[in-house]
Design an enzyme around this catalytic site. Structure first.
Site, short mmCIF file in Angstrom:
data_model
loop_
_atom_site.label_atom_id
_atom_site.label_comp_id
_atom_site.label_asym_id
_atom_site.label_seq_id
_atom_site.Cartn_x
_atom_site.Cartn_y
_atom_site.Cartn_z
CB SER A 56 -0.89 0.01 1.25
OG SER A 56 -1.55 1.26 1.40
CE1 TYR B 282 -4.18 -1.99 4.43
CE2 TYR B 282 -3.39 0.26 4.22
CZ TYR B 282 -3.86 -0.90 3.64
OH TYR B 282 -3.99 -0.97 2.28
#
Length: 257
Positions: free
Chosen positions: A140, A153
């Site tokens: 990401s 995350y």
């Protein structure tokens, strides 16, 4: 561009999700045999029915469970007798301030995003030795740029980039390539859930202006990420390994002037 994917066997873990389903459809169009692995049984089976069960397979798995990966590999080998590619296209992104983030919540994100990626690599690469293969991990843009309230995350996605490099260095001797794609904001259910959380926790958040600073000035689409992943799965990237590619509309590079 992807003619070499014809008749290859590719597992897409997280294949029923937005980015995953885009990959599955593109792989099918390229003539590959696709194994859709996902927790969402309804969406996964519907996708396989759309493609045709003669060339594709759905397997329900929880990516955090080693036995599920073992079962996935066994079923893939029993059906197709080979594994040429793996796309680790899954992740959870619960939103929480660092103060409110519990150890249990942190461990859950690690078990899915980070350990799940390890389990995928660890499960498939022995079946690629002797014939080569390609593994693509999805990280990401949050691994490069601070994303408030996504501590766990971001940490796991940054770890995936490091894991990609190390696996590439070790598995290259077997002609197994390992690369990574790092999406930015993409029009998926995960992005929609994140925005909804932001709107609840930050009343001043204005979704209409969310992408105004991006160099490309818009949100990304699942197909745009899927194209990057197919590039790494195919022989078009035959001299690429250990690479982490941003697909983020340029926001990590900088904002519009």
């Amino acid at each position: 561009m992807y003619e070499d994917l014809r008749d290859k066997v590719v597992i897409v873990a997280g294949g029923a999700g937005g980015i995953g389903a885009s990959q599955v459809r593109k792989l099918d169009a390229a003539g590959a045999h696709v194994v859709v692995a996902d927790r969402d049984e309804d969406a996964g089976r519907k996708l396989v029915a759309e493609l045709g069960e003669d060339r594709s397979l759905f397997v329900r798995i929880d990516v955090s469970i080693p036995a599920d990966w073992e079962m996935l590999v066994d079923r893939t080998m029993a059906r197709f007798a080979r594994i040429d590619g793996l796309s680790n296209s899954f992740g959870i992104a619960p939103q929480s301030s660092l103060e409110e983030l519990s150890p249990e919540q942190y461990k859950t994100v690690v078990s899915v995003n980070q350990a799940g990626t390890f389990l995928g690599i660890h499960s498939v690469f022995p079946h690629m030795i002797g014939r080569g293969g390609s593994i693509v991990n999805v990280a990401s843009g949050a691994a490069y740029r601070a994303l408030p309230y996504h501590f766990a995350y971001a940490a796991t996605k940054a770890a995936i980039i490091a894991m990609t490099r190390d696996a590439a260095a070790e598995l290259g001797q077997h002609n197994i390539r390992v690369n990574c794609v790092s999406p930015g904001a993409i029009r998926t259910n995960l992005q929609a859930a994140t925005v909804a959380q932001w709107q609840r926790s930050r009343p001043t958040y204005d979704d209409s202006q969310a992408f105004a600073a991006h160099p490309l000035g818009r949100i990304g689409e699942p197909d745009e990420v899927a194209e990057a992943i197919l590039f790494f799965l195919s022989d078009a990237s035959s001299y690429c390994t250990g690479t982490a590619l941003l697909v983020d509309g340029g926001i990590v590079a900088g904002s519009r002037p």
